[in-house]
Design an enzyme around this catalytic site. Structure first.
Site, PDB file in Angstrom:
ATOM      1  N   LYS A   1      -6.606  -1.610  12.517  1.00 61.29           N
ATOM      2  CA  LYS A   1      -5.847  -2.372  11.519  1.00 61.29           C
ATOM      3  C   LYS A   1      -6.305  -3.817  11.605  1.00 61.29           C
ATOM      4  CE  LYS A   1      -2.423  -1.527   8.604  1.00 61.29           C
ATOM      5  NZ  LYS A   1      -2.156  -0.238   7.938  1.00 61.29           N
TER       6      LYS A   1
HETATM    7  P1  NAD Z   1       2.191  -3.802  -1.223  1.00 65.21           P
HETATM    8  O1  NAD Z   1       1.804  -5.167  -0.812  1.00 65.21           O
HETATM    9  O2  NAD Z   1       1.503  -3.177  -2.381  1.00 65.21           O
HETATM   10  O3  NAD Z   1       3.763  -3.757  -1.523  1.00 65.21           O
HETATM   11  C1  NAD Z   1       4.693  -4.163  -0.554  1.00 65.21           C
HETATM   12  C2  NAD Z   1       6.061  -4.174  -1.190  1.00 65.21           C
HETATM   13  O4  NAD Z   1       6.997  -4.487  -0.160  1.00 65.21           O
HETATM   14  C3  NAD Z   1       6.235  -5.229  -2.274  1.00 65.21           C
HETATM   15  O5  NAD Z   1       7.085  -4.741  -3.289  1.00 65.21           O
HETATM   16  C4  NAD Z   1       6.918  -6.378  -1.524  1.00 65.21           C
HETATM   17  O6  NAD Z   1       7.683  -7.238  -2.356  1.00 65.21           O
HETATM   18  C5  NAD Z   1       7.794  -5.589  -0.581  1.00 65.21           C
HETATM   19  N1  NAD Z   1       8.192  -6.381   0.592  1.00 65.21           N
HETATM   20  C6  NAD Z   1       7.427  -7.200   1.349  1.00 65.21           C
HETATM   21  N2  NAD Z   1       8.188  -7.803   2.284  1.00 65.21           N
HETATM   22  C7  NAD Z   1       9.445  -7.338   2.111  1.00 65.21           C
HETATM   23  C8  NAD Z   1      10.681  -7.589   2.739  1.00 65.21           C
HETATM   24  N3  NAD Z   1      10.764  -8.459   3.758  1.00 65.21           N
HETATM   25  N4  NAD Z   1      11.788  -6.954   2.289  1.00 65.21           N
HETATM   26  C9  NAD Z   1      11.703  -6.075   1.248  1.00 65.21           C
HETATM   27  N5  NAD Z   1      10.564  -5.793   0.608  1.00 65.21           N
HETATM   28  C10 NAD Z   1       9.457  -6.417   1.032  1.00 65.21           C
HETATM   29  O7  NAD Z   1       2.047  -2.877   0.089  1.00 65.21           O
HETATM   30  P2  NAD Z   1       1.875  -1.306   0.147  1.00 65.21           P
HETATM   31  O8  NAD Z   1       0.423  -1.018   0.180  1.00 65.21           O
HETATM   32  O9  NAD Z   1       2.747  -0.668  -0.857  1.00 65.21           O
HETATM   33  O10 NAD Z   1       2.417  -1.001   1.628  1.00 65.21           O
HETATM   34  C11 NAD Z   1       3.801  -0.766   1.891  1.00 65.21           C
HETATM   35  C12 NAD Z   1       3.938  -0.038   3.234  1.00 65.21           C
HETATM   36  O11 NAD Z   1       3.198   1.185   3.191  1.00 65.21           O
HETATM   37  C13 NAD Z   1       3.393  -0.781   4.455  1.00 65.21           C
HETATM   38  O12 NAD Z   1       4.158  -0.455   5.589  1.00 65.21           O
HETATM   39  C14 NAD Z   1       1.995  -0.209   4.620  1.00 65.21           C
HETATM   40  O13 NAD Z   1       1.500  -0.341   5.940  1.00 65.21           O
HETATM   41  C15 NAD Z   1       2.278   1.234   4.268  1.00 65.21           C
HETATM   42  N6  NAD Z   1       1.106   1.996   3.858  1.00 65.21           N
HETATM   43  C16 NAD Z   1       0.318   1.591   2.823  1.00 65.21           C
HETATM   44  C17 NAD Z   1      -0.781   2.356   2.446  1.00 65.21           C
HETATM   45  C18 NAD Z   1      -1.645   2.015   1.262  1.00 65.21           C
HETATM   46  O14 NAD Z   1      -2.512   2.830   0.930  1.00 65.21           O
HETATM   47  N7  NAD Z   1      -1.466   0.912   0.603  1.00 65.21           N
HETATM   48  C19 NAD Z   1      -1.094   3.527   3.173  1.00 65.21           C
HETATM   49  C20 NAD Z   1      -0.255   3.917   4.213  1.00 65.21           C
HETATM   50  C21 NAD Z   1       0.839   3.148   4.540  1.00 65.21           C
END
Ligand code: NAD
Length: 426
Positions: A113
């Site tokens: 990561k």
């Molecule tokens: P992103 O940046 O696209 O979206 C994140 C979302 O979370 C946004 O809506 C943001 O406003 C919200 N957010 C951020 N801080 C916050 C807080 N303090 N309180 C409430 N909401 C909050 O990110 P993503 O890619 O959707 O990732 C979200 C989660 O999924 C993370 O834990 C990431 O590690 C995990 N994840 C992502 C992927 C991927 O392919 N993008 C894959 C596996 C896991």
């Protein structure tokens, strides 16, 4: 009053949660202290300073990280996060979860990561591009298609991956699309990657619902996070499974509507630069309130550590689908399992993204690209067979309703066996 929900007054950090999960799985492995320590230790951690010329002419220095937690099973794989709270300990925990996720899905990868401590919303597009190019240059010595392959995570997206690919390629003197996944299709990305994590979360929920005899058409859902994972999962659950999405929040707050939210319209609104709470077709909802809503399915899809002893008593759902990595402390997760909540652990629930990233990497190496239908079908097969495998392991070990520990046992056993076969150098 709840039984053990965690140590009083202490918030569990992501690294504590990761190590607690490993300790809980350990008794089910026949492993020595030395070998267990080898599983726990991050293999390689790089801290870089990332100087960026801002639009006003000043130079700001950001802290960046890349942690390669375990590379025994292949090149390491894991996202890049841009968020103000990013630090070495958090990135190490996320790299650990990537290790257990790739092993659980039996992909030929280790786990990594990376991230930069920065608020991307506060940067101009030019500043974001310069930050990305400098960060990738700083970590270039340890990444590459055969070494470590970054992808998007919180605060990064396809455009950031295109800049990352371009920067790495310019340093090498030729195009190397395989250095990152989650790229736009025009620069070697894969069909279905953008939707992959959210689609996988929705599919995991449908598998759990089937197991529990829940009719998704009659199901209410609340989600924290409306980014790549949360928005896509909510739209698929609504459009393809017939669920009613009643509550959504992002980092600025959110909205609630017991008649159901039009999440497709909300997605278009957010893509146009709006925030969820400004959408207007429901009542105001805070992030704290979201975790008290009586719903069938609760999907944390933002950051880690949002469910702990402070709020676990308020949670009222049948399925907790961990779209985010590490959203619940181990004690909170165990407490919910004991109450009969079906917890879909992150290393399974959000694995759709890394599965399709693997497909993107394979397609890039072969320079032969598959259709969206092929991608979706192959990803579903891997998730469905892994779900069966986790259920069988939990039954075999008498781990009733504890899919997390069963999944960790499968993953840790796989990595441990590779450590044994490869032996210790020198
Ligand atoms: P992103 O940046 O696209 O979206 C994140 C979302 O979370 C946004 O809506 C943001 O406003 C919200 N957010 C951020 N801080 C916050 C807080 N303090 N309180 C409430 N909401 C909050 O990110 P993503 O890619 O959707 O990732 C979200 C989660 O999924 C993370 O834990 C990431 O590690 C995990 N994840 C992502 C992927 C991927 O392919 N993008 C894959 C596996 C896991």
């Amino acid at each position: 009053m709840a039984k053990d929900k965690g140590k009083s007054g202490e918030k569990s950090s992501p690294i504590d949660t990761l190590y607690n999960q490993m300790e809980k799985a350990r008794p089910y492995l026949d492993i020595s202290d030395d070998h267990f320590l080898k599983l726990k230790k991050p293999k390689r951690s790089l801290i870089v300073s990332v100087p960026v010329r801002m639009d006003d002419g000043r130079i700001r220095i950001f802290d960046g990280y890349r942690v390669q937690f375990n590379m025994a099973r292949g090149p390491t794989k894991g996202g890049v996060r841009y968020h103000p709270d990013v630090n070495l300990s958090e990135i190490t925990a996320l790299a650990g979860w990537m290790t257990w996720k790739t092993a659980l899905m039996n992909l030929p990868y280790g786990g990594a990561k990376g991230g930069v401590s920065v608020d991307p919303e506060a940067l101009s597009p030019g500043e974001l591009e310069r930050l990305t190019r400098r960060y990738i240059t700083e970590i270039a010595p340890i990444i590459g298609p055969e070494r470590d392959i970054p992808a998007p995570d919180v605060g990064t997206n396809e455009q950031v991956m295109a800049w990352a690919m371009d920067t790495y390629s310019i340093l090498a003197g030729y195009s190397i699309p395989g250095v990152v996944t989650g790229k736009p299709i025009l620069v070697g990305g894969s069909h279905g990657r953008l939707e992959a994590t959210g689609r996988g979360v929705a599919f995991a929920i449908s598998l759990a619902a089937q197991k529990m005899g829940l009719d998704l058409q009659e199901t209410t859902v609340a989600l924290q996070g409306f980014g790549n994972v949360g928005a896509v999962a909510s739209m698929i659950l609504h459009l393809e499974e017939g669920c009613k999405i009643v509550g959504v929040t992002d980092r600025h707050g959110g909205i609630y509507n017991d008649k159901g939210l039009d999440v497709c319209k909300m997605n278009a609104f957010v893509k146009d630069g709006g925030y969820v709470h400004e959408f207007g077709e429901g009542d105001a909802l805070t992030n704290e309130e979201l975790f008290s809503l009586p719903v069938d399915v609760l999907v944390p899809a933002a950051l880690e550590g949002v469910i702990d002893e402070g709020n676990v008593d308020n949670i009222d759902c049948k399925i907790l689908a961990e779209g985010a990595n590490g959203p619940a402390s181990l004690a909170a997760e165990s407490y919910l399992q004991d109450k009969g909540v079906f917890v879909l652990p992150d290393i399974f629930c959000n694995a759709g993204g890394v599965i399709v990233s693997y497909f993107e990497w394979v397609q890039g190496i072969q320079m032969y690209f598959w259709s969206k239908q092929e991608i979706r079908e192959k990803a579903r097969q891997i998730m469905a067979s892994t779900f069966k495998e986790i259920l069988a392991k939990s039954k075999e070990l008498g781990l009733d309703n504890d899919l997390r520990t069963a999944a960790m046992v499968i993953s840790m056993e796989r990595v441990y066996q590779v450590h044994k076969l490869r032996g210790l150098y020198p």
